[in-house]
Each structure stands twice: as structure tokens, then as C-alpha cells.
Enzyme design. Structure first.
Site, PDB file in Angstrom:
ATOM      1  N   GLY A   4     -67.823 -40.114  22.444  1.00 59.91           N
ATOM      2  CA  GLY A   4     -68.066 -39.453  23.715  1.00 59.91           C
ATOM      3  C   GLY A   4     -67.598 -40.303  24.869  1.00 59.91           C
ATOM      4  O   GLY A   4     -67.423 -41.519  24.743  1.00 59.91           O
ATOM      5  N   LYS A  10     -73.972 -40.377  24.374  1.00 57.47           N
ATOM      6  CA  LYS A  10     -73.625 -40.717  22.987  1.00 57.47           C
ATOM      7  C   LYS A  10     -74.570 -41.756  22.388  1.00 57.47           C
ATOM      8  O   LYS A  10     -74.961 -41.642  21.236  1.00 57.47           O
ATOM      9  CB  LYS A  10     -72.166 -41.155  22.866  1.00 57.47           C
ATOM     10  CG  LYS A  10     -71.793 -42.405  23.601  1.00 57.47           C
ATOM     11  CD  LYS A  10     -70.287 -42.643  23.554  1.00 57.47           C
ATOM     12  CE  LYS A  10     -69.916 -43.796  24.454  1.00 57.47           C
ATOM     13  NZ  LYS A  10     -70.200 -43.552  25.869  1.00 57.47           N
ATOM     14  N   ALA A  29     -74.969 -54.964  18.540  1.00 51.64           N
ATOM     15  CA  ALA A  29     -74.295 -54.908  19.841  1.00 51.64           C
ATOM     16  C   ALA A  29     -72.988 -55.689  19.779  1.00 51.64           C
ATOM     17  O   ALA A  29     -72.948 -56.807  19.265  1.00 51.64           O
ATOM     18  CB  ALA A  29     -75.198 -55.486  20.917  1.00 51.64           C
ATOM     19  N   THR A  30     -71.927 -55.083  20.301  1.00 53.63           N
ATOM     20  CA  THR A  30     -70.616 -55.733  20.284  1.00 53.63           C
ATOM     21  C   THR A  30     -70.162 -56.204  21.657  1.00 53.63           C
ATOM     22  O   THR A  30     -69.142 -56.863  21.774  1.00 53.63           O
ATOM     23  CB  THR A  30     -69.548 -54.772  19.735  1.00 53.63           C
ATOM     24  OG1 THR A  30     -69.477 -53.647  20.603  1.00 53.63           O
ATOM     25  CG2 THR A  30     -69.853 -54.346  18.312  1.00 53.63           C
ATOM     26  N   HIS A  48     -80.114 -49.901  27.983  1.00 56.43           N
ATOM     27  CA  HIS A  48     -80.114 -49.806  26.515  1.00 56.43           C
ATOM     28  C   HIS A  48     -81.294 -50.582  25.926  1.00 56.43           C
ATOM     29  O   HIS A  48     -81.975 -50.093  25.020  1.00 56.43           O
ATOM     30  CB  HIS A  48     -78.793 -50.322  25.948  1.00 56.43           C
ATOM     31  CG  HIS A  48     -77.682 -49.333  26.043  1.00 56.43           C
ATOM     32  ND1 HIS A  48     -77.223 -48.637  24.953  1.00 56.43           N
ATOM     33  CD2 HIS A  48     -76.949 -48.905  27.094  1.00 56.43           C
ATOM     34  CE1 HIS A  48     -76.250 -47.828  25.325  1.00 56.43           C
ATOM     35  NE2 HIS A  48     -76.069 -47.974  26.618  1.00 56.43           N
ATOM     36  N   ARG A  51     -84.732 -48.843  26.133  1.00 57.71           N
ATOM     37  CA  ARG A  51     -84.950 -47.693  25.237  1.00 57.71           C
ATOM     38  C   ARG A  51     -85.281 -48.109  23.816  1.00 57.71           C
ATOM     39  O   ARG A  51     -85.834 -47.316  23.057  1.00 57.71           O
ATOM     40  CB  ARG A  51     -83.692 -46.813  25.200  1.00 57.71           C
ATOM     41  CG  ARG A  51     -83.451 -45.990  26.407  1.00 57.71           C
ATOM     42  CD  ARG A  51     -82.466 -44.879  26.120  1.00 57.71           C
ATOM     43  NE  ARG A  51     -81.290 -45.289  25.385  1.00 57.71           N
ATOM     44  CZ  ARG A  51     -80.053 -45.337  25.895  1.00 57.71           C
ATOM     45  NH1 ARG A  51     -79.840 -45.002  27.141  1.00 57.71           N
ATOM     46  NH2 ARG A  51     -79.044 -45.700  25.150  1.00 57.71           N
ATOM     47  N   GLU A  60     -76.464 -59.418  18.146  1.00 58.01           N
ATOM     48  CA  GLU A  60     -75.369 -59.425  19.118  1.00 58.01           C
ATOM     49  C   GLU A  60     -74.199 -60.129  18.448  1.00 58.01           C
ATOM     50  O   GLU A  60     -74.214 -61.339  18.270  1.00 58.01           O
ATOM     51  CB  GLU A  60     -75.822 -60.098  20.402  1.00 58.01           C
ATOM     52  CG  GLU A  60     -76.929 -59.292  21.077  1.00 58.01           C
ATOM     53  CD  GLU A  60     -77.497 -59.934  22.316  1.00 58.01           C
ATOM     54  OE1 GLU A  60     -77.321 -61.163  22.502  1.00 58.01           O
ATOM     55  OE2 GLU A  60     -78.134 -59.214  23.096  1.00 58.01           O
ATOM     56  N   ASP A  81     -73.158 -50.283  18.524  1.00 61.64           N
ATOM     57  CA  ASP A  81     -72.854 -49.790  19.872  1.00 61.64           C
ATOM     58  C   ASP A  81     -72.185 -50.914  20.655  1.00 61.64           C
ATOM     59  O   ASP A  81     -72.830 -51.868  21.028  1.00 61.64           O
ATOM     60  CB  ASP A  81     -74.150 -49.343  20.557  1.00 61.64           C
ATOM     61  CG  ASP A  81     -73.912 -48.375  21.711  1.00 61.64           C
ATOM     62  OD1 ASP A  81     -72.749 -48.156  22.084  1.00 61.64           O
ATOM     63  OD2 ASP A  81     -74.905 -47.854  22.232  1.00 61.64           O
TER      64      ASP A  81
END
Length: 176
Positions: A4, A10, A29-30, A48, A51, A60, A81
Site C-alpha cells: 500500500g 497497511k 523493524a527494518t 507504530h 500501537r 530492529e 515492517d
């Protein structure tokens, strides 16, 4: 695979899909670590983080995504993500090195013992990037997404807060 544009929902949809597995969730996480020089990025990261339930594990991994996916244990869901951030890490690589990293990632996705939910940004829907690096990002991300969607059990497109099941409503584009 959840695709998206920016601010489409997304990540929210991917979080929903991860919860639906009923498995413990590891958020992978990237992206870059936020710095004081980029308060907007810090704001997005904070949204993020706020949530995510406290019981979710977080890794990470930056550009070390392939290695991280292979190290995941079975019986968890890993929410990655995002692939756009991963692609950004490799923009300075020459084409041969880039293709090698992509193949490593494709292999890791196939060989991972965890259930995976991959999030990726859709680019190139409008204005052609005015810079060479912008065009390279768009092309590399789009090519990677096509290869990953072929391996995915489900593919979703999220636009304006609405999720569309791509497998149920689309046809594969012939490559000839």
C-alpha cells in the site's frame, strides 16, 4: 504480503493479520533509528510503537533482514515492517550485489520457520521520481514485491484504509 501507499493503513492491516494467526508476534523493524535531526520520522516510529502491545517482541534488524528471518523460531508470527526501508538500505549497492541480497531475502522468506507478514510500500503510482536514486528505489522495490507476492500465501493491497484481497480479485500479469 501487505502492500500500500504511505498512510494507507497497511501497517494496521498487517498488525490485524498477525493477531489473527493466534501466534506470539515478533515485530521486525527494518527502518533507521530516529534521530533528533528528523522529528517527522521519530513521530512515525512513535505511532507504530504506541500501537504495539507490550507482549510483542521487537527486533530492529536494518539491512540484516535475511539473517533475522532465518533465526526466527517456529510457532511465532513475524511482522516485517517494511520492505521499503530494507530496499533503502541497499540503494548504494551495484546491481549484482543487490540481486544477491534479494536472492538471500527470497530464500530466507521461503526457509523461515515462522509465519511471516511482510509490509511493503507501493511507489510509482504518480509522478516519476525526478532523481536517479528515486527511480532506482521505485524499480528495486517493485521488482522485489513481484517476486515476493509469487511466494505469498495471501496478498493484500491497502488503500485509503480499505484492504483488498489481491488473490481473490486479480489475475497474474503474463511475463511474455
Amino acid at each position: 504480503m501487505v502492500l500500500g501507499p504511505a498512510r494507507s493503513g497497511k501497517s494496521l492491516w498487517a498488525e490485524h493479520l498477525a493477531r489473527q494467526t493466534g501466534l506470539p508476534i515478533t515485530y521486525v523493524a527494518t527502518g533507521l533509528q530516529p534521530t533528533s535531526a528528523d522529528p517527522k520520522w521519530q513521530e512515525r516510529v512513535d505511532i507504530h510503537r504506541s500501537r504495539r502491545p507490550a507482549h510483542w517482541q521487537v527486533q530492529e534488524v536494518g539491512f540484516e533482514l535475511s539473517k533475522a528471518l532465518l533465526a526466527l523460531p517456529p510457532q511465532i508470527c513475524a511482522l516485517v515492517d517494511s520492505l521499503g526501508s530494507w530496499v533503502a538500505w541497499g540503494l548504494e549497492l551495484d546491481d549484482g550485489s543487490w540481486l544477491s541480497h534479494c536472492q538471500e531475502l527470497l530464500n530466507a522468506v521461503s526457509d523461515s520457520r515462522a509465519e511471516l507478514v511482510l509490509v511493503s510500500e507501493q511507489t510509482g503510482w504518480g509522478v516519476v521520481p525526478p532523481t536517479a536514486i528515486g527511480g532506482l528505489f521505485r524499480d528495486r522495490l517493485g521488482g522485489l514485491e513481484q517476486q515476493l507476492v509469487e511466494r505469498a500465501q495471501q496478498s493484500w493491497l491497502v488503500v485509503a484504509g480499505r484492504a483488498l484481497d489481491l488473490d481473490a480479485h486479480t489475475f497474474v500479469v503474463p511475463r511474455s
